[in-house]
Design an enzyme around this catalytic site. Structure first.
Site, mmCIF file in Angstrom:
data_model
loop_
_atom_site.group_PDB
_atom_site.id
_atom_site.type_symbol
_atom_site.label_atom_id
_atom_site.label_comp_id
_atom_site.label_asym_id
_atom_site.label_seq_id
_atom_site.Cartn_x
_atom_site.Cartn_y
_atom_site.Cartn_z
ATOM 1 N N GLN A 197 -2.534 -2.646 13.399
ATOM 2 C CA GLN A 197 -3.961 -2.536 13.160
ATOM 3 C C GLN A 197 -4.558 -3.888 12.787
ATOM 4 O O GLN A 197 -3.850 -4.804 12.384
ATOM 5 C CB GLN A 197 -4.264 -1.508 12.070
ATOM 6 N N ASP A 199 0.851 -1.182 0.000
ATOM 7 C CA ASP A 199 0.000 0.000 0.000
ATOM 8 C C ASP A 199 0.892 1.240 0.000
ATOM 9 O O ASP A 199 1.793 1.354 0.834
ATOM 10 C CB ASP A 199 -0.882 -0.025 1.256
ATOM 11 N N SER A 235 -9.883 3.576 8.652
ATOM 12 C CA SER A 235 -10.066 3.955 7.257
ATOM 13 C C SER A 235 -10.538 2.710 6.524
ATOM 14 O O SER A 235 -9.946 1.632 6.690
ATOM 15 C CB SER A 235 -8.749 4.462 6.665
ATOM 16 N N GLU A 256 -9.429 9.782 14.396
ATOM 17 C CA GLU A 256 -9.706 8.713 13.426
ATOM 18 C C GLU A 256 -9.221 7.374 13.961
ATOM 19 O O GLU A 256 -8.077 7.252 14.398
ATOM 20 C CB GLU A 256 -9.006 9.012 12.099
ATOM 21 N N ARG A 283 6.278 2.954 9.303
ATOM 22 C CA ARG A 283 6.065 4.090 8.409
ATOM 23 C C ARG A 283 7.075 5.188 8.779
ATOM 24 O O ARG A 283 6.799 6.046 9.621
ATOM 25 C CB ARG A 283 4.622 4.601 8.515
ATOM 26 N N ASP A 312 -13.864 7.294 6.669
ATOM 27 C CA ASP A 312 -13.161 7.128 7.938
ATOM 28 C C ASP A 312 -14.154 7.122 9.098
ATOM 29 O O ASP A 312 -15.095 7.924 9.112
ATOM 30 C CB ASP A 312 -12.178 8.278 8.182
#
Length: 344
Positions: free
Chosen positions: A125, A56, A261, A258, A110, A245
């Site tokens: 996640q 992704d 997603s 948030e 990330r 979201d």
């Protein structure tokens, strides 16, 4: 580095209680999520081959961590940033039937993440994906899935409050749906995040629909890659997008928060159109994109739900570093320590 120190902040649970509560939340929520959406747990990869199109690319600008593989002629692998595309291949490989799906514990790095109270270099996640029928590629089906996920959130919060009475329930019984175009028309002088904050504070829990495509005012509410969520298909009243979201109101940080997603994924037509919009048509030659264009991947809906982010919300923590162990700037560590925020 951006850091918010809530005035008078004090954690409602000590470190030992926090660890116990994290396990309770994770165990209970994932079982409820699986039951609501009929998902089967699978094992996820930590890395994938570079250049296959499987990883992704998030907003398209973040750099994945990569490394050479000695026994594969120095080909490079990439640490996953999420499993949005890999899951769809897994559904095809496992021949999971319509109406069922899979979920997995996804761990990612990330390196380009801006470190804040809610953003870390380390991402954990629940990544999930479910096979759907052609006739389910519509707004009402998307909303029905969001409601199922939200009901699992409400049940999890209730269980936690029963186990730790010092924590009081805050989630409303129902989640409110609103389109990005509606937010832009309602608050034309605010930024997208400020619009989310206004609505989240008003309703407690919202699902913002249509993230990634250009709105009538020329804005894009937030970035989305062109090759997983469908953000361009027209739905109702001229609005676009079959994704969005889940955003909660965070009373500790006094902001929109948030936690997920998600969306109905691109079919062949939506993929081609969105690649064209983003001037990324060269991706059509990649392995994953070829599989989709050749009809080898099922139609799906899917998303990611932040584990540390969700625990942070439920446990009323001020910093995600109170939930997970990561690396933080020295200045942030010192400021948090002085404010009674215990980074793990």
């Amino acid at each position: 580095m951006k850091l918010t120190i809530p005035e008078g902040y004090q954690s409602v649970l000590n470190v030992q209680q926090t660890e116990q509560a994290i396990k309770l939340i994770k165990d209970f929520f994932q079982e409820n999520l699986a039951a609501e959406l009929r998902l089967r747990r699978v094992t996820a990869p930590l890395f994938v081959k570079q250049g296959t199109g499987i990883n992704d690319d998030l907003n398209g600008i973040e750099r994945p961590v990569s490394f050479p593989m000695k026994d594969l002629n120095e080909e490079r692998a990439e640490i996953v940033q999420s499993l949005a595309k890999w899951k769809r291949m897994a559904l095809a490989d496992l021949r999971i039937e319509q109406g069922f799906g899979l979920y997995t514990d996804m761990n990612a790095i990330r390196p380009d993440e801006e470190l804040t109270n809610i953003h870390s270099l380390y991402v954990d996640q629940w990544d999930w994906e479910r096979v759907i029928a052609r006739e389910q590629r519509n707004l009402e089906f998307l909303k029905s899935v969001v409601r199922k996920i939200y009901s699992a959130l409400v049940r999890t919060e209730f269980l936690l409050c029963e186990a730790f009475p010092v924590i009081k329930a805050e989630l409303p019984e129902e989640i409110t749906f609103i389109h990005t175009e509606e937010l832009a028309a309602k608050y034309p002088d605010l930024t997208p995040f400020e619009r989310e904050t206004k609505e989240a504070q008003k309703h407690g829990a919202i699902f913002v629909i249509g993230i990634g495509g250009e709105m009538p005012n020329g804005e894009i509410h937030d970035g989305r890659a062109p090759d997983y969520d469908d953000w361009n298909t027209e739905t109702v009243n001229g609005y676009k997008g079959l994704n969005g979201d889940i955003i909660l109101w965070n009373n500790v940080l006094n902001r929109a928060f948030e936690i997920s997603s998600m969306g109905i994924r691109v079919d062949k037509e939506a993929l081609l159109e969105q690649l064209k919009i983003r001037n990324a048509e060269e991706r059509k030659e990649m392995l994953w994109h070829q599989k989709l264009l050749n009809g080898e991947l099922p139609l799906t809906i899917g998303g990611g739900i932040g584990q540390s982010r969700l625990c942070m919300y439920f446990l009323r923590k001020a910093h995600i570093g109170e939930i997970q162990s990561s690396i933080w700037p020295n200045a942030m560590i010192e400021q948090c320590k002085a404010a009674g925020i215990n980074l793990l």
